[in-house]
Design a protein around this motif. Structure first.
Motif, PDB file in Angstrom:
ATOM      1  N   ILE A 198       1.152  -1.418   0.349  1.00  0.00           N
ATOM      2  CA  ILE A 198       0.495   0.000  -0.304  1.00  0.00           C
ATOM      3  C   ILE A 198       0.810   1.324  -0.092  1.00  0.00           C
ATOM      4  N   GLU A 199       2.241   1.435   0.857  1.00  0.00           N
ATOM      5  CA  GLU A 199       2.840   2.073   0.489  1.00  0.00           C
ATOM      6  C   GLU A 199       3.642   2.566   0.014  1.00  0.00           C
ATOM      7  N   LYS A 200       4.202   1.433  -1.119  1.00  0.00           N
ATOM      8  CA  LYS A 200       4.546   0.996  -3.119  1.00  0.00           C
ATOM      9  C   LYS A 200       3.486   2.302  -3.728  1.00  0.00           C
ATOM     10  N   TRP A 201       2.496   1.551  -3.553  1.00  0.00           N
ATOM     11  CA  TRP A 201       1.532   2.508  -4.376  1.00  0.00           C
ATOM     12  C   TRP A 201       0.670   3.275  -4.290  1.00  0.00           C
ATOM     13  N   LEU A 202       0.573   3.884  -2.549  1.00  0.00           N
ATOM     14  CA  LEU A 202       0.620   5.270  -2.149  1.00  0.00           C
ATOM     15  C   LEU A 202       1.352   6.491  -2.941  1.00  0.00           C
ATOM     16  N   LYS A 203       3.096   5.786  -3.345  1.00  0.00           N
ATOM     17  CA  LYS A 203       3.872   6.288  -3.824  1.00  0.00           C
ATOM     18  C   LYS A 203       3.810   7.096  -4.719  1.00  0.00           C
ATOM     19  N   GLY A 204       3.603   5.998  -5.598  1.00  0.00           N
ATOM     20  CA  GLY A 204       3.737   5.733  -6.840  1.00  0.00           C
ATOM     21  C   GLY A 204       1.947   6.669  -7.603  1.00  0.00           C
ATOM     22  N   TRP A 205       0.818   6.469  -6.522  1.00  0.00           N
ATOM     23  CA  TRP A 205      -0.414   7.254  -6.801  1.00  0.00           C
ATOM     24  C   TRP A 205      -0.010   8.544  -6.701  1.00  0.00           C
ATOM     25  N   SER A 206       1.212   9.112  -5.929  1.00  0.00           N
ATOM     26  CA  SER A 206       1.418  10.468  -4.946  1.00  0.00           C
ATOM     27  C   SER A 206       2.403  11.090  -6.572  1.00  0.00           C
TER      28      SER A 206
ATOM     29  N   SER B  99       9.409   9.999 -12.529  1.00  0.00           N
ATOM     30  CA  SER B  99       9.435   9.028 -12.952  1.00  0.00           C
ATOM     31  C   SER B  99       8.015   8.297 -12.960  1.00  0.00           C
ATOM     32  N   THR B 100       7.230   8.713 -13.517  1.00  0.00           N
ATOM     33  CA  THR B 100       5.765   8.596 -14.444  1.00  0.00           C
ATOM     34  C   THR B 100       5.644   8.122 -15.885  1.00  0.00           C
ATOM     35  N   CYS B 101       5.425   7.241 -16.523  1.00  0.00           N
ATOM     36  CA  CYS B 101       5.154   7.469 -17.431  1.00  0.00           C
ATOM     37  C   CYS B 101       3.620   7.679 -18.097  1.00  0.00           C
ATOM     38  N   VAL B 102       3.320   8.449 -18.934  1.00  0.00           N
ATOM     39  CA  VAL B 102       2.321   8.883 -19.706  1.00  0.00           C
ATOM     40  C   VAL B 102       2.456   8.295 -21.105  1.00  0.00           C
ATOM     41  N   ILE B 103       1.243   7.605 -21.444  1.00  0.00           N
ATOM     42  CA  ILE B 103       1.006   6.895 -22.618  1.00  0.00           C
ATOM     43  C   ILE B 103      -0.289   7.378 -23.173  1.00  0.00           C
ATOM     44  N   LYS B 104      -0.615   8.296 -24.692  1.00  0.00           N
ATOM     45  CA  LYS B 104      -1.707   8.763 -25.178  1.00  0.00           C
ATOM     46  C   LYS B 104      -2.231   8.037 -26.371  1.00  0.00           C
ATOM     47  N   ILE B 105      -3.316   7.837 -26.330  1.00  0.00           N
ATOM     48  CA  ILE B 105      -3.578   7.064 -27.540  1.00  0.00           C
ATOM     49  C   ILE B 105      -4.693   7.839 -28.286  1.00  0.00           C
ATOM     50  N   MET B 106      -4.278   9.195 -28.948  1.00  0.00           N
ATOM     51  CA  MET B 106      -4.521  10.249 -29.762  1.00  0.00           C
ATOM     52  C   MET B 106      -4.591   9.831 -31.208  1.00  0.00           C
ATOM     53  N   THR B 107      -6.442  10.667 -31.687  1.00  0.00           N
ATOM     54  CA  THR B 107      -6.318  10.027 -32.934  1.00  0.00           C
ATOM     55  C   THR B 107      -6.076  11.299 -34.038  1.00  0.00           C
ATOM     56  N   LYS B 108      -5.632  10.845 -35.160  1.00  0.00           N
ATOM     57  CA  LYS B 108      -5.380  12.024 -36.172  1.00  0.00           C
ATOM     58  C   LYS B 108      -5.829  13.478 -36.249  1.00  0.00           C
ATOM     59  N   ASP B 109      -6.719  13.456 -35.482  1.00  0.00           N
ATOM     60  CA  ASP B 109      -7.250  15.159 -35.576  1.00  0.00           C
ATOM     61  C   ASP B 109      -6.991  15.096 -33.931  1.00  0.00           C
TER      62      ASP B 109
ATOM     63  N   GLY C  78      -2.978   6.552 -20.308  1.00  0.00           N
ATOM     64  CA  GLY C  78      -3.354   5.422 -18.738  1.00  0.00           C
ATOM     65  C   GLY C  78      -1.055   5.768 -18.025  1.00  0.00           C
ATOM     66  N   ARG C  79      -1.038   6.104 -16.775  1.00  0.00           N
ATOM     67  CA  ARG C  79       0.050   6.402 -16.325  1.00  0.00           C
ATOM     68  C   ARG C  79       0.889   5.108 -15.845  1.00  0.00           C
ATOM     69  N   LEU C  80       2.290   4.629 -15.524  1.00  0.00           N
ATOM     70  CA  LEU C  80       3.078   3.959 -14.755  1.00  0.00           C
ATOM     71  C   LEU C  80       4.312   4.295 -14.465  1.00  0.00           C
ATOM     72  N   VAL C  81       4.175   3.868 -13.001  1.00  0.00           N
ATOM     73  CA  VAL C  81       4.686   4.820 -12.193  1.00  0.00           C
ATOM     74  C   VAL C  81       6.142   3.002 -11.664  1.00  0.00           C
ATOM     75  N   LEU C  82       6.490   3.418 -11.724  1.00  0.00           N
ATOM     76  CA  LEU C  82       7.654   2.381 -11.050  1.00  0.00           C
ATOM     77  C   LEU C  82       8.648   2.643  -9.425  1.00  0.00           C
ATOM     78  N   VAL C  83       8.103   2.116  -8.296  1.00  0.00           N
ATOM     79  CA  VAL C  83       8.133   2.071  -7.521  1.00  0.00           C
ATOM     80  C   VAL C  83       9.143   0.735  -6.722  1.00  0.00           C
ATOM     81  N   ASN C  84      10.123   1.207  -7.000  1.00  0.00           N
ATOM     82  CA  ASN C  84      11.219  -0.651  -6.166  1.00  0.00           C
ATOM     83  C   ASN C  84      10.918  -1.420  -6.690  1.00  0.00           C
TER      84      ASN C  84
END
Length: 220
Positions: free
Chosen positions: A10-18, A121-131, A138-144
């Motif tokens: 929970i501590e690791k998840w909450l750190k990633g959330w923050s 430390s956050t990676c963001v991926i966006k799926i965009m339309t051609k317009d 979505g986001r991914l954070v690696l905590v340990n």
């Protein structure tokens, strides 16, 4: 359902959330954790691994609106402990996946394209339309040794096109490239079936309560 989420997780998840939200890191508060969020509709959040005396004492001591108490317990368990001033939020679920997700080879439709960003430390991926319209993100954070998946979203107009599944696979690739195989997220009721179909399992209920105030921007 038995809670199988450790305090350490929970501590690791909450750190990633923050980190994902560019907020201060969680600090220990008795048997749980506290984050100073600072949003108009969420001033502070407390998170506890179990429904215990520390959580129950907070219920009786807080009177201010927009302070969220969160715990690994079902809404029915929490409901029996609170007074009428508290409002239970929609049921959430803590979920994990410690193996490759159940995703067959998938490709992104030619109507869409990927964009990548990173911060804190956050990676963001966006799926965009051609317009240039945001279809899914979505986001991914690696905590340990834990990969925290956060703010997974697909616009209603672009649902049922496999975008969320493709997005999850792309996020997983980032975690695997760093040697991290333990994945964790908090799902809504609506999102839970998708994650289960990808091989995620429910580790615990996750229930939130708050004393509601006047919503920001509303007139008295």
């Amino acid at each position: 359902m038995k809670n199988t989420v450790s305090k350490d997780t929970i501590e690791k998840w909450l750190k990633g959330w923050s980190l994902s939200r560019q907020l201060p890191p969680p600090i220990a508060y008795k048997s749980g954790f506290k984050v100073e969020v600072g949003y108009p509709n969420q001033k502070t959040r407390y998170v506890f691994p179990t429904l215990n005396d520390d959580f129950i004492q907070l219920i009786s001591s807080i009177n201010d609106p927009w302070v969220y108490l969160k715990v690994c317990a079902s809404s029915e368990e929490v409901k029996s402990q609170i007074s009428g001033k508290w409002e239970i939020q929609p049921q959430g679920y803590m979920m994990s996946c410690s193996h490759s997700m159940n995703i067959s080879d998938s490709s992104l439709h030619h109507d869409y394209q990927l964009e990548y960003e990173s911060y804190n430390s956050t990676c963001v991926i966006k799926i965009m339309t051609k317009d240039g319209e945001l279809a899914s993100t979505g986001r991914l954070v690696l905590v340990n040794d834990l990969a925290v998946y956060d703010r997974i979203y697909t616009d209603n107009k672009h649902q049922r096109k496999g975008l969320a599944t493709f997005l999850m696979k792309e996020l997983e690739k980032i975690a695997l490239s760093k040697g991290v195989v333990n994945n964790f997220l908090v799902a809504t009721e609506a999102g839970k079936p998708l994650y289960q179909s990808l091989g995620w399992k429910i580790e615990s209920w996750y229930t939130s309560i708050v004393i509601p105030g006047i919503k920001p921007g509303s007139k008295r």
